[in-house]
Design an enzyme around this catalytic site. Structure first.
Site, PDB file in Angstrom:
ATOM      1  N   GLU A 128      53.078  23.378  23.114  1.00 16.51           N
ATOM      2  CA  GLU A 128      53.647  23.144  24.449  1.00 16.51           C
ATOM      3  C   GLU A 128      53.183  24.253  25.378  1.00 16.51           C
ATOM      4  OE1 GLU A 128      58.028  24.486  24.310  1.00 16.51           O
ATOM      5  OE2 GLU A 128      57.278  24.648  22.267  1.00 16.51           O
ATOM      6  N   LYS A 130      52.992  27.462  27.766  1.00 13.86           N
ATOM      7  CA  LYS A 130      53.758  28.703  27.917  1.00 13.86           C
ATOM      8  C   LYS A 130      53.945  28.900  29.410  1.00 13.86           C
ATOM      9  CE  LYS A 130      53.887  33.525  26.414  1.00 13.86           C
ATOM     10  NZ  LYS A 130      54.046  34.227  27.670  1.00 13.86           N
ATOM     11  N   ASP A 132      54.911  30.540  32.857  1.00 12.54           N
ATOM     12  CA  ASP A 132      54.895  31.929  33.316  1.00 12.54           C
ATOM     13  C   ASP A 132      56.037  32.160  34.296  1.00 12.54           C
ATOM     14  OD1 ASP A 132      54.091  34.497  33.499  1.00 12.54           O
ATOM     15  OD2 ASP A 132      52.411  34.116  34.838  1.00 12.54           O
ATOM     16  N   TYR A 240      63.312  25.187  26.122  1.00 11.06           N
ATOM     17  CA  TYR A 240      62.377  25.085  25.001  1.00 11.06           C
ATOM     18  C   TYR A 240      62.865  25.742  23.702  1.00 11.06           C
ATOM     19  CZ  TYR A 240      61.070  29.666  26.956  1.00 11.06           C
ATOM     20  OH  TYR A 240      61.103  30.923  27.461  1.00 11.06           O
ATOM     21  N   LYS A 328      46.773  32.308  24.439  1.00 14.28           N
ATOM     22  CA  LYS A 328      46.677  32.617  25.862  1.00 14.28           C
ATOM     23  C   LYS A 328      45.449  31.980  26.513  1.00 14.28           C
ATOM     24  CE  LYS A 328      48.659  36.047  27.475  1.00 14.28           C
ATOM     25  NZ  LYS A 328      49.823  36.228  28.350  1.00 14.28           N
ATOM     26  N   CYS A 433      39.086  59.253  59.987  1.00 13.75           N
ATOM     27  CA  CYS A 433      40.218  58.332  59.892  1.00 13.75           C
ATOM     28  C   CYS A 433      40.076  57.252  60.970  1.00 13.75           C
ATOM     29  CB  CYS A 433      41.517  59.104  60.076  1.00 13.75           C
ATOM     30  SG  CYS A 433      42.949  58.037  60.270  1.00 13.75           S
ATOM     31  N   CYS A 436      43.201  57.866  63.653  1.00 16.29           N
ATOM     32  CA  CYS A 436      43.336  59.024  64.545  1.00 16.29           C
ATOM     33  C   CYS A 436      42.023  59.770  64.761  1.00 16.29           C
ATOM     34  CB  CYS A 436      44.402  59.983  64.030  1.00 16.29           C
ATOM     35  SG  CYS A 436      43.869  60.940  62.598  1.00 16.29           S
ATOM     36  N   CYS A 457      42.900  61.242  55.226  1.00 16.13           N
ATOM     37  CA  CYS A 457      42.854  61.703  56.613  1.00 16.13           C
ATOM     38  C   CYS A 457      43.500  63.081  56.677  1.00 16.13           C
ATOM     39  CB  CYS A 457      43.625  60.712  57.481  1.00 16.13           C
ATOM     40  SG  CYS A 457      44.085  61.373  59.076  1.00 16.13           S
ATOM     41  N   CYS A 463      48.403  61.967  63.024  1.00 11.83           N
ATOM     42  CA  CYS A 463      47.856  60.633  62.719  1.00 11.83           C
ATOM     43  C   CYS A 463      48.964  59.587  62.830  1.00 11.83           C
ATOM     44  CB  CYS A 463      47.266  60.609  61.315  1.00 11.83           C
ATOM     45  SG  CYS A 463      46.614  58.982  60.894  1.00 11.83           S
TER      46      CYS A 463
HETATM   47  S1  IVH Z   1      59.482  30.362  22.625  1.00 17.14           S
HETATM   48  C1  IVH Z   1      61.291  32.493  19.346  1.00 17.14           C
HETATM   49  N1  IVH Z   1      58.325  28.727  24.283  1.00 17.14           N
HETATM   50  O1  IVH Z   1      57.170  33.635  26.522  1.00 17.14           O
HETATM   51  C2  IVH Z   1      60.354  32.210  20.403  1.00 17.14           C
HETATM   52  N2  IVH Z   1      58.576  30.985  24.946  1.00 17.14           N
HETATM   53  O2  IVH Z   1      56.133  35.853  24.889  1.00 17.14           O
HETATM   54  C3  IVH Z   1      60.956  32.369  21.734  1.00 17.14           C
HETATM   55  N3  IVH Z   1      57.773  31.453  27.202  1.00 17.14           N
HETATM   56  O3  IVH Z   1      60.062  35.576  26.481  1.00 17.14           O
HETATM   57  C4  IVH Z   1      60.082  31.969  22.842  1.00 17.14           C
HETATM   58  N4  IVH Z   1      57.102  29.409  27.689  1.00 17.14           N
HETATM   59  O4  IVH Z   1      59.781  33.937  28.361  1.00 17.14           O
HETATM   60  C5  IVH Z   1      58.722  29.984  24.067  1.00 17.14           C
HETATM   61  N5  IVH Z   1      57.357  27.154  25.683  1.00 17.14           N
HETATM   62  C6  IVH Z   1      57.756  28.390  25.458  1.00 17.14           C
HETATM   63  C7  IVH Z   1      57.606  29.404  26.415  1.00 17.14           C
HETATM   64  C8  IVH Z   1      58.015  30.698  26.124  1.00 17.14           C
HETATM   65  C9  IVH Z   1      57.227  30.644  28.130  1.00 17.14           C
HETATM   66  C10 IVH Z   1      57.977  32.898  27.385  1.00 17.14           C
HETATM   67  C11 IVH Z   1      59.378  33.378  27.148  1.00 17.14           C
HETATM   68  C12 IVH Z   1      59.272  34.481  26.133  1.00 17.14           C
HETATM   69  C13 IVH Z   1      57.832  34.822  26.187  1.00 17.14           C
HETATM   70  C14 IVH Z   1      57.368  35.296  24.822  1.00 17.14           C
END
Ligand code: IVH
Length: 736
Positions: A128, A130, A132, A240, A328, A433, A436, A457, A463
């Site tokens: 799934e 991640k 941000d 999640y 990542k 600068c 000034c 400066c 200034c």
């Molecule tokens: S699971 C036990 N699922 O990533 C695992 N984390 O690096 C708990 N995050 O602090 C996290 N999307 O803020 C999980 N689909 C996702 C996520 C997710 C974002 C963030 C979360 C966590 C950080 C870990």
């Protein structure tokens, strides 16, 4: 194996850089604690600076690795006061990271090896996005939302229930049925690009602050004191995971998340179940393709073992589940053109070059400006004189590749040389600068003999740029914190000649008619602009504006309210080089009154060998003493300070020692996590009661206050026979 900590930044692999950033974050945090509790600084100023420099250099080289708890993001950040602490019964973990397909193969292989005895066992995984954003934990009792908290340090977060209640993706009552009697739903709070752009536009129209990126803005929005502000930000939430619960929501991760959806939560539509590495990686690629059209930031794909029973058996390593990994994404990049290079002059006179770009969208955020740091950086060299861009300088007209990763401020990664216009010439950094006209020079660092990378400066008080920045600093949050006197007003008053120095702020109300006129002119101007932009009639705009106008009396009152500032704020407000909030507090505590600091400062400035005159104070090193000497030895500052002190009376910094306090004169160490107050509060309170607070346990320690999670300090206290008490016992003794 070579020692990572001494490996040159340029030679680090991505994984090594990640390990190093983790080590540095920890080391810097420890040094900060030791320093703040000034009895026990564990490393020298120089060693501390070196840690920070290395951290910054690695972050610059690997912007996608910047940690949530990066020291570079925490500089001067005030401790989070105002929200109650919440202890997470089940810690909120972080995730191990994978950067390459091989890393993912390794993860799966580790799993297969761990379970190899179980013949025929099929390990399933979920994949799934991640998200941000910021993680949050929501506790539901009998299906009703009762408490919500931030992640904090993973063990203790902050109670932001009221703010979380304003998020429409977070149900007040769970839908459907079959939910555990008590369950903590965990997930990510985030802000969409659309919402972020709308907020930016609203703020710009009102002359308000700028917002850097959706994640930081979501974080700021969640930490508002006023939940109505949070509500106006339209934050979103994806569920999640879960924390403490009276029963498992389902036997598998996948089904659990489906339940969350049935209970009324938003869950990622991009979550799938898979059995092989190939399937996982195929899904990673699919999500990567959709990344730019999702409308919110994601920074990777999370793979988790699906069966909860297997999750439990595989278990955890320090702070991370073994059964999950975050794969990542590389940083997002885009190509654009450098239109011009502007030089901004800061409070301390530093000339900061900024590239103005043809606006370009990177990961949903429009980027128009990017810092070029300094002269050498434009030429293509880092602070150690090493090439950073394959020897390529940046020129006006150049086509450049920029990148933005998560929190990180956008940066130029490469110049597209074959697109360089034939007439482009190397950028000539000004040696005067731009504001000034004074000479701008590069200082030679006496210790290293090296030229400072920044050009400054030399105009100081003449200034205008430095004067304006100095005034902005004077009224800023950690300094005198004058409400209603933002950057815009300071610039206006300065440009109209109404305020030249900090002292002038306190006589501003004597010039009321002129202030009123300046504000009226600006409003007229803004109304004209807005009218032109929106087609609304001036009358409609007026009525909104008139309400703002009532603020003048409030503004004068806010200024008057700061005539007796706390000494540490006042010292910080002066804007002396190298004196941040922490050092200002140490000076306040050491000298007690402004008069005493001035007396010692002047005596030191007049001495032949300043370092031998200035009293030895933990936490105050040579750099700070030299900055004090420069400041107090400068006659122009004398006059400005006298004028200011004619208007303002900084309070005496008092340590009230109650003589009958049972802890007076005792040396106390706090360890583990405190539940009733923050460390800094506990420390301040102990000091008020006449105790000395130390950072580490020694034979001189009288009392160790140990909260849950206490470790090595508790052991040494026991070994040394130091009295150990709980937080409750501590409060009982100090009578609170
Ligand atoms: S699971 C036990 N699922 O990533 C695992 N984390 O690096 C708990 N995050 O602090 C996290 N999307 O803020 C999980 N689909 C996702 C996520 C997710 C974002 C963030 C979360 C966590 C950080 C870990």
């Amino acid at each position: 194996m070579t020692d990572l900590s001494s490996k040159p930044v340029d030679d680090l692999t991505e994984q090594e850089a990640d390990v190093e950033l983790a080590r540095l974050a920890k080391a810097i945090a420890e040094a900060d604690i030791a320093y703040h509790q000034k009895d026990a600084p564990e490393i020298t100023d120089a060693a501390y600076d070196e840690l920070r420099r290395r951290n910054d250099a690695i972050e610059e080289a690997f912007p996608n690795l910047v940690r949530e708890d990066s020291p570079s993001l925490n500089v001067g950040a005030p401790p989070a006061e105002g929200f109650a602490k919440v202890r997470h019964a089940v810690p909120m973990l972080s995730l191990a990271k994978a950067y390459t397909d091989e890393d993912v193969v390794d993860f799966i292989e580790r799993g297969r090896r761990f379970f190899q005895k179980d013949e025929g066992l099929e390990i399933a995984f979920t994949a799934e996005p991640k998200i941000d954003g910021l993680s949050a934990s929501l506790r539901y009792e009998n299906g009703v939302f009762v408490q919500g908290a931030t992640r904090g340090d993973g063990s203790v977060g902050e109670d932001i229930t009221a703010n979380l209640r304003t998020i429409k993706d977070i149900p007040e009552k769970l839908a459907g049925s079959g939910w555990p009697q008590s369950i903590e739903i965990r997930g990510e709070v985030y802000m969409t690009y659309a919402e972020f752009q709308a907020l930016k536009a609203r703020s710009a129209a009102a002359g308000g602050q700028d917002y850097v990126n959706p994640r930081n803005t979501a974080a700021g929005s969640l930490r508002q004191k006023d939940a109505a502000v949070t509500a106006s930000r339209n934050l979103r939430f994806f569920a999640y995971a879960w924390g403490a619960t009276t029963e498992d929501p389902a036997p598998t991760q996948y089904e659990a998340v489906q339940k969350f959806r049935d209970w009324g939560f938003q869950v990622s539509p991009l979550m799938v179940r898979a059995k092989s590495v190939d399937e996982l990686i195929a899904h990673y690629r699919r999500i990567e393709e959709q990344r730019s059209s999702l409308g919110y930031d994601i920074d990777g794909v999370v793979y988790k073992v699906d069966q909860l029973e297997l999750q439990r058996r595989w278990g955890f390593v320090t702070g991370e589940p073994r059964w999950a990994v975050a794969h990542k994404f590389p940083a997002e990049q885009a190509t654009t053109v450098v239109r011009k290079i502007d030089i901004q002059v800061g409070r301390t006179g530093t000339l900061a070059p900024v590239a103005r770009l043809e606006p370009v969208t990177v990961g949903g955020v429009v980027v128009e400006n990017v810092t070029l740091h300094n002269e050498d950086y434009i030429k293509g060299f880092d602070s150690n004189g090493l090439p950073i861009r394959e020897g390529m300088d940046i020129r006006i007209g150049d086509t450049v590749v920029i990148q933005r990763a998560g929190d990180v401020i956008p940066q130029i990664v490469r110049v597209v040389l074959n697109k360089r216009p034939a007439d482009a010439v190397p950028y000539e950094f000004p040696d005067t600068c731009p504001v000034c006209g004074s000479p701008a020079t590069r200082e030679i660092n006496e210790k290293t003999g090296k030229e400072d990378s920044r050009r400054r400066c030399t105009g100081e008080l003449i200034c205008p740029a430095q004067a304006v920045e100095g005034l902005r600093h004077f009224v800023s949050r950690g300094a005198l914190d004058i409400e209603g006197l933002g950057a815009e007003n300071i610039e206006l008053f300065f440009s109209k000649g109404l305020v030249k120095t900090a002292a002038d702020l306190f006589t501003l109300k004597d010039r009321r008619p002129a202030v009123q006129q300046a504000l009226a002119e600006r409003r007229e101007e803004q109304a004209r602009l807005r009218e032109a932009a929106s087609g609304k009639t001036r009358k409609a705009i007026r009525s909104v504006e008139d309400r703002n106008f009532e603020g003048l009396d409030k503004l004068f009152a806010a200024i008057d309210a700061r005539r007796e500032p706390e000494l540490d704020r006042f010292i910080f407000a002066l804007g002396i080089r190298h004196i941040g909030e922490t050092t200002a507090a140490v000076l306040a505590r050491t000298f007690g009154t402004m008069e005493e600091l001035i007396r010692v400062g002047k005596a030191t400035a007049a001495a032949e060998d300043p370092l031998s005159v200035f009293p030895s104070v933990d936490g105050i090193g040579g750099t700070v003493i030299e900055a004090l000497v420069d400041f107090f030895g400068n006659e122009r500052n004398d006059a400005a300070l006298d004028a200011l002190l004619a208007q303002v009376r900084p309070k005496e910094y008092k340590v009230v020692v109650s003589a009958d306090s049972v802890v007076a004169g005792k040396t106390v160490v706090f360890t583990g996590s405190l539940e009733k107050m923050s460390r800094s509060e506990a420390k301040a309170m102990a000091e008020r009661m006449g105790a000395k607070v130390a950072g580490s346990v020694s034979a001189k320690t009288d009392i160790l206050v140990a909260g849950p999670g206490a470790g090595s300090k508790l052991k040494s206290a026991e070994a040394l026979g130091v009295e150990v008490i709980s937080e409750d016992e501590w409060f009982a003794r100090v009578g609170r």
